[in-house]
Design a protein around this motif. Structure first.
Motif, mmCIF file in Angstrom:
data_model
loop_
_atom_site.group_PDB
_atom_site.id
_atom_site.type_symbol
_atom_site.label_atom_id
_atom_site.label_comp_id
_atom_site.label_asym_id
_atom_site.label_seq_id
_atom_site.Cartn_x
_atom_site.Cartn_y
_atom_site.Cartn_z
ATOM 1 N N ASN A 88 0.823 -1.199 0.000
ATOM 2 C CA ASN A 88 0.000 0.000 0.000
ATOM 3 C C ASN A 88 0.865 1.260 0.000
ATOM 4 N N ALA A 89 2.097 1.135 -0.513
ATOM 5 C CA ALA A 89 3.004 2.262 -0.680
ATOM 6 C C ALA A 89 3.814 2.041 -1.952
ATOM 7 N N GLN A 90 4.363 3.125 -2.477
ATOM 8 C CA GLN A 90 5.126 3.037 -3.713
ATOM 9 C C GLN A 90 6.519 2.471 -3.476
ATOM 10 N N LEU A 91 7.029 1.793 -4.512
ATOM 11 C CA LEU A 91 8.384 1.263 -4.468
ATOM 12 C C LEU A 91 9.410 2.383 -4.467
ATOM 13 N N ASN A 92 10.511 2.144 -3.805
ATOM 14 C CA ASN A 92 11.651 3.038 -3.832
ATOM 15 C C ASN A 92 12.185 3.094 -5.261
ATOM 16 N N ASN A 93 12.619 4.280 -5.716
ATOM 17 C CA ASN A 93 13.122 4.432 -7.083
ATOM 18 C C ASN A 93 14.317 3.539 -7.377
ATOM 19 N N LEU A 94 15.166 3.269 -6.379
ATOM 20 C CA LEU A 94 16.315 2.380 -6.593
ATOM 21 C C LEU A 94 15.853 0.962 -6.910
ATOM 22 N N VAL A 95 14.812 0.502 -6.225
ATOM 23 C CA VAL A 95 14.279 -0.837 -6.481
ATOM 24 C C VAL A 95 13.635 -0.877 -7.863
ATOM 25 N N VAL A 96 12.899 0.163 -8.211
ATOM 26 C CA VAL A 96 12.270 0.233 -9.536
ATOM 27 C C VAL A 96 13.336 0.176 -10.621
ATOM 28 N N ARG A 97 14.403 0.951 -10.459
ATOM 29 C CA ARG A 97 15.475 0.942 -11.464
ATOM 30 C C ARG A 97 16.149 -0.420 -11.550
ATOM 31 N N PHE A 98 16.379 -1.086 -10.403
ATOM 32 C CA PHE A 98 16.978 -2.424 -10.432
ATOM 33 C C PHE A 98 16.109 -3.374 -11.237
ATOM 34 N N ILE A 99 14.825 -3.368 -10.970
ATOM 35 C CA ILE A 99 13.920 -4.292 -11.652
ATOM 36 C C ILE A 99 13.822 -3.965 -13.133
ATOM 37 N N GLN A 100 13.684 -2.701 -13.472
ATOM 38 C CA GLN A 100 13.513 -2.324 -14.873
ATOM 39 C C GLN A 100 14.812 -2.425 -15.663
ATOM 40 N N ASN A 101 15.927 -2.026 -15.076
ATOM 41 C CA ASN A 101 17.201 -2.034 -15.805
ATOM 42 C C ASN A 101 17.887 -3.379 -15.781
ATOM 43 N N THR A 102 18.004 -3.995 -14.613
ATOM 44 C CA THR A 102 18.697 -5.270 -14.492
ATOM 45 C C THR A 102 17.840 -6.396 -15.038
ATOM 46 N N GLU A 103 16.566 -6.378 -14.698
ATOM 47 C CA GLU A 103 15.685 -7.459 -15.093
ATOM 48 C C GLU A 103 15.031 -7.221 -16.448
ATOM 49 N N GLY A 104 14.925 -5.968 -16.872
ATOM 50 C CA GLY A 104 14.254 -5.662 -18.126
ATOM 51 C C GLY A 104 12.776 -5.979 -18.071
ATOM 52 N N THR A 105 12.185 -5.884 -16.887
ATOM 53 C CA THR A 105 10.801 -6.293 -16.675
ATOM 54 C C THR A 105 9.952 -5.093 -16.295
#
Length: 133
Positions: free
Chosen positions: A72-89
Motif C-alpha cells: 500500500n506504498a510506492q516502491l523506492n526508485n532504486l528498487v524500480v530501477r533495479f527491476i527495470q534495468n537489471t531485469e528488463g521487466t
C-alpha cells in the motif's frame, strides 16, 4: 514450485536465488519471490511488497515473467530501477497508473501461475501414490 519470502534479504539477493532453484540439479519449474520491505521505509504504517514470478520454461528464465508491487506504498526508485534495468521487466504498480492495491480482485494485481507447470506430472504421481496403497 518454490516460494521464497524475504524480509531482511535484499531484492537483488532474492533474485540471485533463481540460479540455485533453476540449476540443472533441480526440476523446479516455478519460483516465486515475495519481498516485504520494512515498515520504516514507508510513511503512516504503509508497507511496500513485491512479487516476482520466474518460470524455468521462459525464454529467459533469469528474468521474472511478472513483477507486481502489491503493497500500500510506492516502491523506492532504486528498487524500480533495479527491476527495470537489471531485469528488463515491467512492474505492475500504482506508480505506473494502475489503481492502488487496496481491495480484492483488482486485475492488475492478480498473479497468474501456469497450472501445467504447477502440476507437472501430477497424474503420474497420483497414480503411483494410489497404486502403492
Amino acid at each position: 514450485m518454490v516460494v521464497k519470502g524475504g524480509f531482511s534479504r535484499s531484492i537483488h539477493n532474492l533474485h540471485n536465488l533463481e540460479l540455485i532453484h533453476f540449476s540443472q540439479r533441480t526440476t523446479i519449474l516455478i519460483f516465486l519471490i515475495i519481498k516485504i520491505f520494512p515498515a520504516h521505509h514507508c510513511q503512516h504504517g504503509t508497507r511496500v511488497m513485491v512479487a516476482m514470478l520466474y518460470l524455468r520454461t521462459n525464454a529467459a528464465p533469469k528474468m521474472p515473467v511478472s513483477v507486481i508491487s502489491f503493497g500500500n506504498a510506492q516502491l523506492n526508485n532504486l528498487v524500480v530501477r533495479f527491476i527495470q534495468n537489471t531485469e528488463g521487466t515491467k512492474i505492475t504498480d500504482f506508480i505506473t497508473e494502475a489503481p492502488p492495491c487496496n481491495s480484492l480482485n483488482i486485475p492488475n494485481y492478480i498473479l497468474n501461475i501456469p497450472a501445467n507447470a504447477l502440476f507437472n506430472d501430477a497424474g503420474t504421481l497420483m497414480g503411483w501414490i494410489m497404486g502403492s496403497t
